[in-house]
Design an enzyme around this catalytic site. Sequence first.
Site, PDB file in Angstrom:
ATOM      1  N   ASP A  41      11.108 -24.793  50.228  1.00 42.24           N
ATOM      2  CA  ASP A  41       9.528 -25.680  50.292  1.00 42.24           C
ATOM      3  C   ASP A  41       9.575 -26.779  50.439  1.00 42.24           C
ATOM      4  O   ASP A  41       8.534 -27.463  50.591  1.00 42.24           O
ATOM      5  CB  ASP A  41       8.839 -24.944  48.597  1.00 42.24           C
ATOM      6  CG  ASP A  41       8.916 -23.545  48.825  1.00 42.24           C
ATOM      7  OD1 ASP A  41       9.690 -22.809  48.420  1.00 42.24           O
ATOM      8  OD2 ASP A  41       7.690 -23.011  48.893  1.00 42.24           O
ATOM      9  N   ARG A  89       0.314 -17.403  51.202  1.00 37.39           N
ATOM     10  CA  ARG A  89       1.586 -18.050  50.664  1.00 37.39           C
ATOM     11  C   ARG A  89       2.387 -18.312  51.432  1.00 37.39           C
ATOM     12  O   ARG A  89       2.827 -17.556  52.738  1.00 37.39           O
ATOM     13  CB  ARG A  89       2.024 -17.265  49.514  1.00 37.39           C
ATOM     14  CG  ARG A  89       2.330 -15.951  49.734  1.00 37.39           C
ATOM     15  CD  ARG A  89       3.425 -15.394  48.917  1.00 37.39           C
ATOM     16  NE  ARG A  89       4.446 -15.887  49.092  1.00 37.39           N
ATOM     17  CZ  ARG A  89       5.410 -15.813  50.058  1.00 37.39           C
ATOM     18  NH1 ARG A  89       5.143 -14.833  51.204  1.00 37.39           N
ATOM     19  NH2 ARG A  89       6.359 -16.354  50.363  1.00 37.39           N
ATOM     20  N   GLY A  90       3.682 -19.079  51.329  1.00 35.88           N
ATOM     21  CA  GLY A  90       4.707 -19.380  51.879  1.00 35.88           C
ATOM     22  C   GLY A  90       4.520 -20.857  52.512  1.00 35.88           C
ATOM     23  O   GLY A  90       3.592 -21.067  53.185  1.00 35.88           O
ATOM     24  N   ALA A  91       5.752 -21.575  52.204  1.00 45.12           N
ATOM     25  CA  ALA A  91       5.325 -23.053  53.015  1.00 45.12           C
ATOM     26  C   ALA A  91       4.862 -23.389  54.007  1.00 45.12           C
ATOM     27  O   ALA A  91       3.972 -24.288  54.357  1.00 45.12           O
ATOM     28  CB  ALA A  91       6.622 -23.804  52.420  1.00 45.12           C
ATOM     29  N   GLN A 105       7.511 -11.321  45.418  1.00 45.83           N
ATOM     30  CA  GLN A 105       7.299 -11.379  46.877  1.00 45.83           C
ATOM     31  C   GLN A 105       8.486 -10.573  47.397  1.00 45.83           C
ATOM     32  O   GLN A 105       8.286 -10.257  48.587  1.00 45.83           O
ATOM     33  CB  GLN A 105       7.496 -12.985  47.344  1.00 45.83           C
ATOM     34  CG  GLN A 105       6.219 -13.698  46.637  1.00 45.83           C
ATOM     35  CD  GLN A 105       6.392 -14.449  45.334  1.00 45.83           C
ATOM     36  OE1 GLN A 105       7.112 -13.835  44.686  1.00 45.83           O
ATOM     37  NE2 GLN A 105       5.874 -15.614  45.146  1.00 45.83           N
ATOM     38  N   ARG A 143      -1.522 -26.472  45.865  1.00 43.73           N
ATOM     39  CA  ARG A 143       0.038 -26.523  45.657  1.00 43.73           C
ATOM     40  C   ARG A 143       0.965 -27.635  45.759  1.00 43.73           C
ATOM     41  O   ARG A 143       0.836 -27.997  46.972  1.00 43.73           O
ATOM     42  CB  ARG A 143       0.591 -25.191  46.315  1.00 43.73           C
ATOM     43  CG  ARG A 143      -0.342 -23.820  46.181  1.00 43.73           C
ATOM     44  CD  ARG A 143       0.321 -22.792  46.369  1.00 43.73           C
ATOM     45  NE  ARG A 143       1.435 -22.396  45.537  1.00 43.73           N
ATOM     46  CZ  ARG A 143       2.295 -21.401  45.822  1.00 43.73           C
ATOM     47  NH1 ARG A 143       2.210 -20.477  47.010  1.00 43.73           N
ATOM     48  NH2 ARG A 143       3.314 -21.238  44.907  1.00 43.73           N
ATOM     49  N   LYS A 169      11.893 -21.096  45.846  1.00 47.70           N
ATOM     50  CA  LYS A 169      11.391 -20.313  44.789  1.00 47.70           C
ATOM     51  C   LYS A 169      12.333 -20.162  43.349  1.00 47.70           C
ATOM     52  O   LYS A 169      13.447 -20.003  43.630  1.00 47.70           O
ATOM     53  CB  LYS A 169      11.217 -18.644  45.369  1.00 47.70           C
ATOM     54  CG  LYS A 169      10.575 -17.631  44.216  1.00 47.70           C
ATOM     55  CD  LYS A 169       9.364 -18.085  43.669  1.00 47.70           C
ATOM     56  CE  LYS A 169       8.477 -18.496  44.510  1.00 47.70           C
ATOM     57  NZ  LYS A 169       6.992 -19.088  43.762  1.00 47.70           N
TER      58      LYS A 169
END
Length: 370
Positions: free
Chosen positions: A259, A75-77, A218, A117, A270
């Site tokens: 993002d 995860r994480g752009a 997170q 996503r 987020k």
Amino acid sequence: MTVPPAADAQGADAQGADVSSAVRPAPLPPSLEWVGAIDGELHALDQSLLPHERVVLKLRTADDVADAILRLAIRGAPIIGVAAAYGLYLGVRAIAPEGPASLDTARHVAAMLLATRPTAVNLRWALDRCLSRMRKDHDVASLLAEAARIDRENAEATFAIARNGAELVHDGATILTHCNAGPLACGGIGTALGCLIEAHRRGTRFSVLADETRPLLQGARLTALELAAEGIPVAVIPDSAASAMIARGAVQAVFVGADRIASNGDFANKIGTYSIALAASVHRIPFYVVAPMSTFDGALAHGQQIPIEERAATEVLTLMGSSIAAAGIDARNPAFDVSPAALATAFVTDQGILRPPFAPAIKAALAACR
Ligand code: MRU
């Protein structure tokens, strides 16, 4: 209402305890690593199990990668962009293990990965880069080479970002951050957290408040872990405490990731970021949005065009696997929000610090990347 100027409150309410070496978590392995040559596999540290378990997933197919992205093991752009590039290679390799592969095959695999996503544009950016490589050179090996190039350039971008952003971190400050934009999410040294890590390594002394970041935590699980592993004093706060902490002068600056950033500077991050940006603006503290140029979407005029991922209600209705609402209760779970550009003080990027007016600054920075 009294709006305390940040300078009056400098460091007044820093709650982060020093991270003594006795409780300092062990350094984390890379969140993503290609292991082996052409027949290799993608190793991914399962972020969904942190901080308590360090499990490295061995991904050998595009479906493995898509599944890991879907369930936020990856995860994480920025890092989902890098993972998708390797995933595309794995998917095409399975169909055409040697020599030439058709562009249609690659497009089919890319569409599957892209669907995982919708908000982070880095995913599409990385896949588009790989597909245009395929258009020039139909060889499967060139896809792996392109994925490795994206991986390396992404890591280099985070170090450039960190060098730029470290200048904005001042001695004695308490910094607020939301979600997780560290090495796990971004590769390299991280983006928002990269600025803090670099400042700490340069000797700047400050502490951090990490929003816990409901519903998937997170901030509590990952940001606190990454900062503590670096020896940076950090305290976790409930998301709902952030604006009150800002209002009472306990925060001198906010650093967050992003993002997707539209060409006018509206930015998606987020869920919960918008309310912090509003509070920072009212109380006149700097709000820095930190991201590589791969997070800027020059095709979008403004933030209302950014697709917002809606995730499963169960993520809201359960906490660490236990149900927290009565049976049958429904929930909404938008995973991101969009803040207007006017709420950002600056964008910290690998192309420098972009300040208002944002539209021409973003246009010039994107042009410099081509
Ligand atoms: O955990 P995610 O993938 O749902 O969150 C995405 C993000 O990592 C954050 O929004 C982050 O603040 C910006 S991208 C490093």
